[in-house]
Design a protein around this motif. Structure first.
Motif, PDB file in Angstrom:
ATOM      1  N   VAL A 201       3.884  29.866  10.293  1.00 30.79           N
ATOM      2  CA  VAL A 201       3.425  28.982   9.220  1.00 30.79           C
ATOM      3  C   VAL A 201       4.331  27.744   9.149  1.00 30.79           C
ATOM      4  O   VAL A 201       3.851  26.607   9.056  1.00 30.79           O
ATOM      5  CB  VAL A 201       3.409  29.717   7.868  1.00 30.79           C
ATOM      6  N   GLU A 202       5.631  27.957   9.187  1.00 28.25           N
ATOM      7  CA  GLU A 202       6.567  26.837   9.095  1.00 28.25           C
ATOM      8  C   GLU A 202       6.412  25.891  10.290  1.00 28.25           C
ATOM      9  O   GLU A 202       6.548  24.670  10.150  1.00 28.25           O
ATOM     10  CB  GLU A 202       8.001  27.370   9.021  1.00 28.25           C
ATOM     11  N   SER A 203       6.103  26.439  11.466  1.00 29.53           N
ATOM     12  CA  SER A 203       5.951  25.601  12.655  1.00 29.53           C
ATOM     13  C   SER A 203       4.762  24.656  12.508  1.00 29.53           C
ATOM     14  O   SER A 203       4.774  23.543  13.054  1.00 29.53           O
ATOM     15  CB  SER A 203       5.790  26.469  13.910  1.00 29.53           C
ATOM     16  N   ILE A 204       3.741  25.090  11.779  1.00 31.27           N
ATOM     17  CA  ILE A 204       2.595  24.214  11.514  1.00 31.27           C
ATOM     18  C   ILE A 204       3.030  23.039  10.661  1.00 31.27           C
ATOM     19  O   ILE A 204       2.657  21.883  10.907  1.00 31.27           O
ATOM     20  CB  ILE A 204       1.467  24.998  10.819  1.00 31.27           C
ATOM     21  N   ARG A 205       3.852  23.308   9.656  1.00 30.96           N
ATOM     22  CA  ARG A 205       4.299  22.243   8.749  1.00 30.96           C
ATOM     23  C   ARG A 205       5.193  21.226   9.459  1.00 30.96           C
ATOM     24  O   ARG A 205       5.252  20.072   9.075  1.00 30.96           O
ATOM     25  CB  ARG A 205       5.055  22.847   7.559  1.00 30.96           C
ATOM     26  N   ARG A 206       5.889  21.664  10.488  1.00 35.03           N
ATOM     27  CA  ARG A 206       6.803  20.763  11.194  1.00 35.03           C
ATOM     28  C   ARG A 206       6.122  20.019  12.347  1.00 35.03           C
ATOM     29  O   ARG A 206       6.727  19.154  12.968  1.00 35.03           O
ATOM     30  CB  ARG A 206       8.002  21.556  11.740  1.00 35.03           C
ATOM     31  N   PHE A 207       4.881  20.379  12.641  1.00 32.81           N
ATOM     32  CA  PHE A 207       4.182  19.751  13.763  1.00 32.81           C
ATOM     33  C   PHE A 207       3.801  18.319  13.396  1.00 32.81           C
ATOM     34  O   PHE A 207       3.487  18.023  12.243  1.00 32.81           O
ATOM     35  CB  PHE A 207       2.924  20.557  14.119  1.00 32.81           C
ATOM     36  N   PRO A 208       3.816  17.389  14.368  1.00 34.13           N
ATOM     37  CA  PRO A 208       3.476  15.986  14.062  1.00 34.13           C
ATOM     38  C   PRO A 208       2.086  15.845  13.444  1.00 34.13           C
ATOM     39  O   PRO A 208       1.194  16.659  13.686  1.00 34.13           O
ATOM     40  CB  PRO A 208       3.533  15.310  15.446  1.00 34.13           C
ATOM     41  N   SER A 209       1.916  14.797  12.654  1.00 29.85           N
ATOM     42  CA  SER A 209       0.618  14.504  12.056  1.00 29.85           C
ATOM     43  C   SER A 209      -0.396  14.191  13.162  1.00 29.85           C
ATOM     44  O   SER A 209      -0.026  13.928  14.317  1.00 29.85           O
ATOM     45  CB  SER A 209       0.725  13.312  11.119  1.00 29.85           C
ATOM     46  N   MET A 210      -1.666  14.193  12.815  1.00 26.41           N
ATOM     47  CA  MET A 210      -2.698  13.905  13.814  1.00 26.41           C
ATOM     48  C   MET A 210      -2.497  12.544  14.479  1.00 26.41           C
ATOM     49  O   MET A 210      -2.520  12.461  15.716  1.00 26.41           O
ATOM     50  CB  MET A 210      -4.090  14.021  13.179  1.00 26.41           C
ATOM     51  N   PRO A 211      -2.267  11.448  13.734  1.00 27.61           N
ATOM     52  CA  PRO A 211      -2.035  10.157  14.397  1.00 27.61           C
ATOM     53  C   PRO A 211      -0.773  10.149  15.267  1.00 27.61           C
ATOM     54  O   PRO A 211      -0.757   9.547  16.344  1.00 27.61           O
ATOM     55  CB  PRO A 211      -1.908   9.182  13.224  1.00 27.61           C
ATOM     56  N   GLU A 212       0.271  10.818  14.793  1.00 27.99           N
ATOM     57  CA  GLU A 212       1.520  10.845  15.554  1.00 27.99           C
ATOM     58  C   GLU A 212       1.356  11.625  16.851  1.00 27.99           C
ATOM     59  O   GLU A 212       1.847  11.205  17.912  1.00 27.99           O
ATOM     60  CB  GLU A 212       2.645  11.458  14.716  1.00 27.99           C
ATOM     61  N   PHE A 213       0.658  12.750  16.792  1.00 24.23           N
ATOM     62  CA  PHE A 213       0.467  13.542  18.008  1.00 24.23           C
ATOM     63  C   PHE A 213      -0.442  12.798  18.987  1.00 24.23           C
ATOM     64  O   PHE A 213      -0.207  12.830  20.203  1.00 24.23           O
ATOM     65  CB  PHE A 213      -0.100  14.917  17.673  1.00 24.23           C
ATOM     66  N   GLU A 214      -1.457  12.111  18.477  1.00 31.17           N
ATOM     67  CA  GLU A 214      -2.297  11.306  19.370  1.00 31.17           C
ATOM     68  C   GLU A 214      -1.458  10.243  20.069  1.00 31.17           C
ATOM     69  O   GLU A 214      -1.640   9.973  21.268  1.00 31.17           O
ATOM     70  CB  GLU A 214      -3.435  10.652  18.592  1.00 31.17           C
ATOM     71  N   ARG A 215      -0.520   9.642  19.348  1.00 31.26           N
ATOM     72  CA  ARG A 215       0.363   8.653  19.952  1.00 31.26           C
ATOM     73  C   ARG A 215       1.202   9.279  21.070  1.00 31.26           C
ATOM     74  O   ARG A 215       1.394   8.670  22.129  1.00 31.26           O
ATOM     75  CB  ARG A 215       1.283   8.053  18.884  1.00 31.26           C
ATOM     76  N   MET A 216       1.683  10.514  20.861  1.00 31.24           N
ATOM     77  CA  MET A 216       2.464  11.203  21.882  1.00 31.24           C
ATOM     78  C   MET A 216       1.612  11.460  23.128  1.00 31.24           C
ATOM     79  O   MET A 216       2.108  11.355  24.264  1.00 31.24           O
ATOM     80  CB  MET A 216       3.011  12.524  21.326  1.00 31.24           C
ATOM     81  N   ILE A 217       0.351  11.798  22.931  1.00 27.45           N
ATOM     82  CA  ILE A 217      -0.553  12.029  24.060  1.00 27.45           C
ATOM     83  C   ILE A 217      -0.739  10.745  24.860  1.00 27.45           C
ATOM     84  O   ILE A 217      -0.714  10.755  26.101  1.00 27.45           O
ATOM     85  CB  ILE A 217      -1.905  12.586  23.553  1.00 27.45           C
ATOM     86  N   ARG A 218      -0.888   9.624  24.168  1.00 26.13           N
ATOM     87  CA  ARG A 218      -1.025   8.338  24.859  1.00 26.13           C
ATOM     88  C   ARG A 218       0.262   7.986  25.602  1.00 26.13           C
ATOM     89  O   ARG A 218       0.220   7.469  26.721  1.00 26.13           O
ATOM     90  CB  ARG A 218      -1.379   7.232  23.863  1.00 26.13           C
ATOM     91  N   GLN A 219       1.410   8.260  24.984  1.00 25.93           N
ATOM     92  CA  GLN A 219       2.685   7.957  25.631  1.00 25.93           C
ATOM     93  C   GLN A 219       2.878   8.769  26.913  1.00 25.93           C
ATOM     94  O   GLN A 219       3.596   8.336  27.821  1.00 25.93           O
ATOM     95  CB  GLN A 219       3.834   8.234  24.663  1.00 25.93           C
ATOM     96  N   ALA A 220       2.235   9.935  26.979  1.00 21.35           N
ATOM     97  CA  ALA A 220       2.324  10.755  28.192  1.00 21.35           C
ATOM     98  C   ALA A 220       1.462  10.198  29.324  1.00 21.35           C
ATOM     99  O   ALA A 220       1.534  10.690  30.450  1.00 21.35           O
ATOM    100  CB  ALA A 220       1.903  12.190  27.879  1.00 21.35           C
ATOM    101  N   GLY A 221       0.656   9.188  29.022  1.00 18.22           N
ATOM    102  CA  GLY A 221      -0.142   8.534  30.058  1.00 18.22           C
ATOM    103  C   GLY A 221      -1.637   8.711  29.918  1.00 18.22           C
ATOM    104  O   GLY A 221      -2.407   8.157  30.716  1.00 18.22           O
ATOM    105  N   PHE A 222      -2.079   9.468  28.917  1.00 14.67           N
ATOM    106  CA  PHE A 222      -3.508   9.702  28.749  1.00 14.67           C
ATOM    107  C   PHE A 222      -4.183   8.508  28.072  1.00 14.67           C
ATOM    108  O   PHE A 222      -3.576   7.795  27.270  1.00 14.67           O
ATOM    109  CB  PHE A 222      -3.751  10.963  27.922  1.00 14.67           C
ATOM    110  N   VAL A 223      -5.438   8.307  28.405  1.00 14.68           N
ATOM    111  CA  VAL A 223      -6.235   7.234  27.810  1.00 14.68           C
ATOM    112  C   VAL A 223      -7.479   7.843  27.155  1.00 14.68           C
ATOM    113  O   VAL A 223      -7.738   9.044  27.271  1.00 14.68           O
ATOM    114  CB  VAL A 223      -6.647   6.188  28.868  1.00 14.68           C
ATOM    115  N   ARG A 224      -8.220   6.986  26.448  1.00 10.25           N
ATOM    116  CA  ARG A 224      -9.421   7.418  25.732  1.00 10.25           C
ATOM    117  C   ARG A 224      -9.120   8.650  24.872  1.00 10.25           C
ATOM    118  O   ARG A 224      -9.879   9.621  24.834  1.00 10.25           O
ATOM    119  CB  ARG A 224     -10.563   7.713  26.712  1.00 10.25           C
ATOM    120  N   THR A 225      -7.976   8.610  24.207  1.00  7.16           N
ATOM    121  CA  THR A 225      -7.575   9.736  23.368  1.00  7.16           C
ATOM    122  C   THR A 225      -8.465   9.805  22.127  1.00  7.16           C
ATOM    123  O   THR A 225      -8.984   8.796  21.649  1.00  7.16           O
ATOM    124  CB  THR A 225      -6.106   9.620  22.945  1.00  7.16           C
TER     125      THR A 225
END
Length: 243
Positions: A201-225
């Protein structure tokens, strides 16, 4: 100072998180799917069905299902004809998945113990990479995303199903109470382990927000996120393409 990462609400050294997460999943492996049903009132099955429909697995394509030890996603992917490799860092979770596959008469799956941050596969070998309710338990999420990008072919797709924070007014307060107060009690009653479920449960609360995680996916090189919230963002399907 040494780098620290979150383990629930605690800050620990990276190697300590890896060890403790391993202990959590070794402890809950046998009851993992029963607990999922109890905690979500069976909704996790519908979320996973939706997730696989978004992946759109096709006959013959190679898919890596990371953190997929118990086989829940892999069985659905294989049912569509995909060639699925199930990877997980935790051997106990993989053992549960292999046993479930045997019980269901499902063969043809490849089971492999892998660390999401340092996969043993060569570059550009998979058509799709899936990870469901697993990436928040990875010690270095950015490294796992980079590895996902590396092993995908050009034109390959990344799909992640993960808990997030619901944006529905009022529902978030109810869910906070349920997850912090009730879920550990369910974990104790069914799996004899309240602390592991308190961490989850606590790990869910510490996980990045939806916009922040999408940004991390783009930073990894993915497009059309893309992000698809479910129940106002309680759960979200994240996706991206390698081009």
């Amino acid at each position: 100072m040494s780098e620290t990462v979150s383990f629930g609400y605690q800050e620990v050294l990276p190697e300590e998180k890896t060890r403790r997460v391993g202990q959590v999943f070794s402890g809950v492996a046998a009851k993992y799917d029963v607990m999922n049903d109890a905690m979500s009132a069976g909704l996790h099955r519908l979320w996973k069905d939706t997730f696989v429909r978004r992946v759109k697995p096709r006959a013959g394509e190679a898919i890596l299902d990371m953190a997929g030890g118990t086989g829940d996603i892999a069985f659905r992917l294989a049912d569509r004809g995909a060639s699925v490799t199930v990877a997980d860092i935790n051997q106990e979770m993989l053992d549960v998945g292999v046993e479930r596959a045997l019980e269901r008469g499902i063969d043809g799956l490849v089971w492999s113990r892998q660390n999401a941050e340092s996969l043993s596969y060569p570059a550009r070998v998979f058509d799709a990479y899936t990870i469901a309710f697993g990436i928040r338990n990875v010690t270095h999420i950015d490294r796992a995303l980079a590895e996902a990008h590396r092993v995908l072919k050009y034109g390959g797709r990344f799909f992640c199903l993960e808990f997030s924070t619901t944006q529905w007014p009022g529902f978030g307060d109810v869910y906070d109470f349920y997850s912090h107060k009730v879920v550990p009690q369910i974990g104790q009653a069914i799996a004899g382990d309240a602390e592991s479920y308190r961490y989850l449960v606590e790990s869910i609360r510490r996980f990045p927000s939806m916009p922040e995680f999408e940004r991390m996916i783009r930073q990894a090189g993915f497009v059309r996120t893309k992000v698809e919230p479910i129940l106002g963002g309680l759960v979200a399907i994240h996706s991206g393409w390698k081009v």
